[in-house]
Design an enzyme around this catalytic site. Structure first.
Site, PDB file in Angstrom:
ATOM      1  N   ASP A  42       0.829  -1.212   0.000  1.00 44.19           N
ATOM      2  CA  ASP A  42       0.000   0.000   0.000  1.00 44.19           C
ATOM      3  C   ASP A  42       0.864   1.263   0.000  1.00 44.19           C
ATOM      4  O   ASP A  42       2.021   1.249   0.417  1.00 44.19           O
ATOM      5  CB  ASP A  42      -0.872   0.050   1.269  1.00 44.19           C
ATOM      6  CG  ASP A  42      -2.004  -0.965   1.247  1.00 44.19           C
ATOM      7  OD1 ASP A  42      -2.049  -1.803   0.331  1.00 44.19           O
ATOM      8  OD2 ASP A  42      -2.835  -0.912   2.166  1.00 44.19           O
ATOM      9  N   HIS A  93      -5.824   2.407  -3.988  1.00 42.10           N
ATOM     10  CA  HIS A  93      -5.866   2.670  -2.539  1.00 42.10           C
ATOM     11  C   HIS A  93      -6.602   3.978  -2.270  1.00 42.10           C
ATOM     12  O   HIS A  93      -7.023   4.213  -1.144  1.00 42.10           O
ATOM     13  CB  HIS A  93      -4.435   2.724  -2.005  1.00 42.10           C
ATOM     14  CG  HIS A  93      -4.323   2.670  -0.513  1.00 42.10           C
ATOM     15  ND1 HIS A  93      -5.217   1.987   0.290  1.00 42.10           N
ATOM     16  CD2 HIS A  93      -3.396   3.187   0.341  1.00 42.10           C
ATOM     17  CE1 HIS A  93      -4.843   2.109   1.564  1.00 42.10           C
ATOM     18  NE2 HIS A  93      -3.758   2.838   1.623  1.00 42.10           N
ATOM     19  N   HIS A  97      -5.060   9.714   0.588  1.00 43.07           N
ATOM     20  CA  HIS A  97      -5.117   8.766   1.708  1.00 43.07           C
ATOM     21  C   HIS A  97      -6.198   9.103   2.725  1.00 43.07           C
ATOM     22  O   HIS A  97      -6.252   8.527   3.803  1.00 43.07           O
ATOM     23  CB  HIS A  97      -3.748   8.657   2.394  1.00 43.07           C
ATOM     24  CG  HIS A  97      -3.547   7.325   3.071  1.00 43.07           C
ATOM     25  ND1 HIS A  97      -3.902   7.078   4.377  1.00 43.07           N
ATOM     26  CD2 HIS A  97      -3.037   6.162   2.606  1.00 43.07           C
ATOM     27  CE1 HIS A  97      -3.612   5.833   4.690  1.00 43.07           C
ATOM     28  NE2 HIS A  97      -3.097   5.239   3.640  1.00 43.07           N
ATOM     29  N   HIS A 187       3.802  -2.355   2.929  1.00 43.53           N
ATOM     30  CA  HIS A 187       3.791  -0.992   2.387  1.00 43.53           C
ATOM     31  C   HIS A 187       5.046  -0.732   1.573  1.00 43.53           C
ATOM     32  O   HIS A 187       6.141  -1.130   1.975  1.00 43.53           O
ATOM     33  CB  HIS A 187       3.709   0.040   3.518  1.00 43.53           C
ATOM     34  CG  HIS A 187       2.442  -0.023   4.304  1.00 43.53           C
ATOM     35  ND1 HIS A 187       2.228  -0.943   5.294  1.00 43.53           N
ATOM     36  CD2 HIS A 187       1.296   0.721   4.229  1.00 43.53           C
ATOM     37  CE1 HIS A 187       1.011  -0.774   5.802  1.00 43.53           C
ATOM     38  NE2 HIS A 187       0.420   0.234   5.167  1.00 43.53           N
TER      39      HIS A 187
HETATM   40 ZN   LIG Z   1      -2.499   3.273   3.307  1.00 40.74          ZN
END
Ligand SMILES: [Zn+2]
Length: 253
Positions: A42, A93, A97, A187
């Site tokens: 991510d 995603h 954010h 990540h």
């Molecule tokens: Zn994230």
């Protein structure tokens, strides 16, 4: 005599599930029936971390799914294309954010629909999966994702590469995650104010080392590491929590 549990209606069971998980797991893919493990990254793409991850995956003949932020895709579109060229999968995603649960139903739906189209313009392929930032979902945000043609994907394992946990807990989590059917969270970026958030920076960890150790662990166990696309293309089925819309779905489908 039926137990109290089996006597509960499907609606009551769904509402209980929502209460227990705050709605966050609702209708999302959390695992697969695959003999492989699905590895996901991510918050990228990132010009430093993503190429390191690509090298590690190539060394281990592995593929992965990258849940990217449009704020980063706009900066590094070539990096996105490199991920695809290397045989991996690109998924969404978010436009940025910020948690989708903070938007109205109409705004959430239009943000996701526009983000999907913009990402598909870069990838030239259909984008199917969506991972909500922070794993935060509500019935409203979940419906917005589904209306945008996206399927929410959460996780059933983590490398704890963004969490303040000690080495023992991190190692134990990676050990549990290296198992058939798991969808594992990792990540290759760090969301910041460029992505509309002011989260404190995650504790420093050598993310590449954690990924390398995890890939080795899977190799030792004879478990292949695959993108969600590749795992499902090999005949696996997604395992998901109950669907809000029908209240009749099985937990595995
Ligand atoms: Zn994230």
């Amino acid at each position: 005599m039926p137990s109290a549990r089996s006597a509960r209606s499907p609606r009551a069971r769904v509402l209980g599930l929502i209460r227990r998980h705050g709605g966050s797991l609702l209708g999302s893919i959390t695992a697969t029936t695959s003999p492989s493990v699905v590895l996901t990254f991510d918050d990228g793409p990132d010009p430093h971390q993503t190429p390191r991850v690509l090298d590690l995956l190539a060394e281990h003949d592995a593929t992965a799914t990258f849940f990217v932020l449009l704020t980063r895709v706009r900066q590094y579109p070539d990096l996105v294309r490199s991920v695809l060229t290397a045989g991996h999968e690109i998924a969404l995603h978010g436009a940025d954010h910020r948690a989708l649960t903070t938007f109205s139903a109409a705004d959430a739906a239009s943000r996701l629909a526009r983000a999907r189209i913009e990402l598909e313009d870069v990838t030239g392929t259909a984008v199917r999966w969506y991972r909500p930032p922070y794993g935060a979902q509500s019935p409203t945000s979940w419906r917005a994702a589904r209306r945008s043609g996206l399927v929410p994907v959460l996780w059933s394992g983590t490398l704890h590469d963004s969490a303040a946990v000690d080495v023992a807990r991190r190692t134990a989590a990676a050990d549990r995650a290296a198992a058939a059917g798991r969808i594992v969270l990792a990540h290759d970026g760090i969301a910041d104010e460029r992505d509309g958030v002011t989260d404190p920076p995650p504790p420093v960890s050598d993310r590449a080392a954690l990924t390398r150790d995890f890939l080795r662990r899977c190799d030792e166990r004879g478990i292949r590491v695959r993108s969600l696309h590749d795992a499902l293309a090999a005949g696996a089925a997604p395992v998901r929590t109950l669907e809000l819309t029908t209240l009749r779905s099985r937990s595995v489908r």
